[in-house]
Scaffold this motif. Structure first.
Motif, PDB file in Angstrom:
ATOM      1  N   LEU A  39      -1.971  17.148  -3.740  1.00  0.00           N
ATOM      2  CA  LEU A  39      -0.737  17.706  -3.172  1.00  0.00           C
ATOM      3  C   LEU A  39       0.211  16.593  -2.725  1.00  0.00           C
ATOM      4  N   TYR A  40      -0.348  15.518  -2.198  1.00  0.00           N
ATOM      5  CA  TYR A  40       0.454  14.354  -1.815  1.00  0.00           C
ATOM      6  C   TYR A  40       1.165  13.769  -3.027  1.00  0.00           C
ATOM      7  N   LEU A  57       5.512  -0.694  -7.179  1.00  0.00           N
ATOM      8  CA  LEU A  57       4.852   0.027  -6.086  1.00  0.00           C
ATOM      9  C   LEU A  57       4.376   1.402  -6.552  1.00  0.00           C
ATOM     10  N   ILE A  58       5.202   2.082  -7.313  1.00  0.00           N
ATOM     11  CA  ILE A  58       4.794   3.397  -7.838  1.00  0.00           C
ATOM     12  C   ILE A  58       3.653   3.234  -8.842  1.00  0.00           C
ATOM     13  N   GLY A  59       3.735   2.214  -9.676  1.00  0.00           N
ATOM     14  CA  GLY A  59       2.649   1.956 -10.627  1.00  0.00           C
ATOM     15  C   GLY A  59       1.334   1.714  -9.908  1.00  0.00           C
ATOM     16  N   ALA A  60       1.385   0.903  -8.859  1.00  0.00           N
ATOM     17  CA  ALA A  60       0.173   0.636  -8.079  1.00  0.00           C
ATOM     18  C   ALA A  60      -0.311   1.911  -7.389  1.00  0.00           C
ATOM     19  N   SER A  61       0.618   2.724  -6.927  1.00  0.00           N
ATOM     20  CA  SER A  61       0.257   3.975  -6.269  1.00  0.00           C
ATOM     21  C   SER A  61      -0.437   4.926  -7.243  1.00  0.00           C
ATOM     22  N   ILE A  62       0.058   4.985  -8.449  1.00  0.00           N
ATOM     23  CA  ILE A  62      -0.563   5.842  -9.466  1.00  0.00           C
ATOM     24  C   ILE A  62      -1.981   5.375  -9.767  1.00  0.00           C
ATOM     25  N   ASN A  65      -4.196   6.244  -6.856  1.00  0.00           N
ATOM     26  CA  ASN A  65      -4.524   7.674  -6.847  1.00  0.00           C
ATOM     27  C   ASN A  65      -5.639   7.997  -7.821  1.00  0.00           C
ATOM     28  N   LEU A  66      -5.566   7.425  -9.002  1.00  0.00           N
ATOM     29  CA  LEU A  66      -6.617   7.663  -9.994  1.00  0.00           C
ATOM     30  C   LEU A  66      -7.957   7.125  -9.513  1.00  0.00           C
ATOM     31  N   VAL A  67      -7.942   5.908  -8.967  1.00  0.00           N
ATOM     32  CA  VAL A  67      -9.179   5.309  -8.454  1.00  0.00           C
ATOM     33  C   VAL A  67      -9.719   6.129  -7.286  1.00  0.00           C
ATOM     34  N   PHE A  68      -8.823   6.541  -6.380  1.00  0.00           N
ATOM     35  CA  PHE A  68      -9.249   7.362  -5.235  1.00  0.00           C
ATOM     36  C   PHE A  68      -9.930   8.634  -5.718  1.00  0.00           C
ATOM     37  N   MET A  69      -9.298   9.345  -6.632  1.00  0.00           N
ATOM     38  CA  MET A  69      -9.861  10.621  -7.085  1.00  0.00           C
ATOM     39  C   MET A  69     -11.201  10.413  -7.794  1.00  0.00           C
ATOM     40  N   ILE A 101      -0.235   5.617   4.287  1.00  0.00           N
ATOM     41  CA  ILE A 101       0.931   6.191   4.976  1.00  0.00           C
ATOM     42  C   ILE A 101       1.982   5.122   5.219  1.00  0.00           C
ATOM     43  N   PHE A 102       1.527   3.919   5.531  1.00  0.00           N
ATOM     44  CA  PHE A 102       2.433   2.842   5.904  1.00  0.00           C
ATOM     45  C   PHE A 102       2.954   2.054   4.706  1.00  0.00           C
ATOM     46  N   ILE A 103       2.590   2.459   3.518  1.00  0.00           N
ATOM     47  CA  ILE A 103       3.062   1.739   2.328  1.00  0.00           C
ATOM     48  C   ILE A 103       4.166   2.558   1.669  1.00  0.00           C
ATOM     49  N   LEU A 104       3.831   3.387   0.707  1.00  0.00           N
ATOM     50  CA  LEU A 104       4.850   4.101  -0.061  1.00  0.00           C
ATOM     51  C   LEU A 104       5.650   5.121   0.758  1.00  0.00           C
TER      52      LEU A 104
END
Length: 168
Positions: A39-40, A57-62, A65-69, A101-104
């Motif tokens: 949802l985030y 930053l968005i690339g790293a975030s993506i 997210n994949l690694v987290f999941m 929370i404190f990054i993107l």
């Protein structure tokens, strides 16, 4: 003869059942953490304000997210079988969600873009609040799942050790 069991007998049965049942609490909380993460990132990645979101930053975030999941799903299966290492991994993932929370989101909330000489906020307060709440809920689920997994794994290990001592 009484059919009621003493609290000690009930505890003994509960411990013995742990050998044959799965740790579904930790597993389900981890899956719920993944849902909150989804949802985030749906909220973040569906936003398109100028070219601000087209960055490394968005690339790293993506990638994160994949690694987290993947790691969370792996952990949900691991804690189900009382593997304590996966419970520790869940604690790390929970802390990681808080740090995010404190990054993107924070950077996007503070940033503005100018389009046709008009300045727009990259992320407005309602979206910022929503994504922060999703990350916090995801973190809470991971942390509770990890703590429960550690506690239950240690309890089961101690019980199995006591059984082997009695057998010897």
């Amino acid at each position: 003869m009484s059919t009621l069991m003493s609290p000690a007998e009930q505890k003994q049965i509960q411990l013995d059942r742990m050998r044959y049942t799965k740790n579904t609490l930790s597993s389900r909380l981890t899956l719920l953490a993944i849902v909150f993460d989804v949802l985030y990132f749906v909220s973040i990645y569906s936003t398109d304000v100028g070219s601000w979101y087209y960055s490394i930053l968005i690339g790293a975030s993506i990638v994160y997210n994949l690694v987290f999941m993947l790691m969370a799903f792996l952990s949900s299966e691991g804690v189900k079988s009382y593997h304590i290492g996966y419970a520790w991994l869940l604690l790390v993932l929970g802390v990681g969600q808080i740090v995010r929370i404190f990054i993107l989101p924070m950077q996007a909330f503070k940033a503005t873009v100018t389009i046709s000489k008009v300045t727009y906020p990259v992320m407005q307060m309602p979206q910022f609040t929503y994504v922060v709440v999703m990350l916090i809920l995801s973190a809470i689920c991971c942390l509770i799942a990890g703590l429960a997994g550690i506690k239950r794994s240690r309890t089961l290990e101690a019980y199995k050790a006591s059984l082997s001592e009695k057998a010897a």
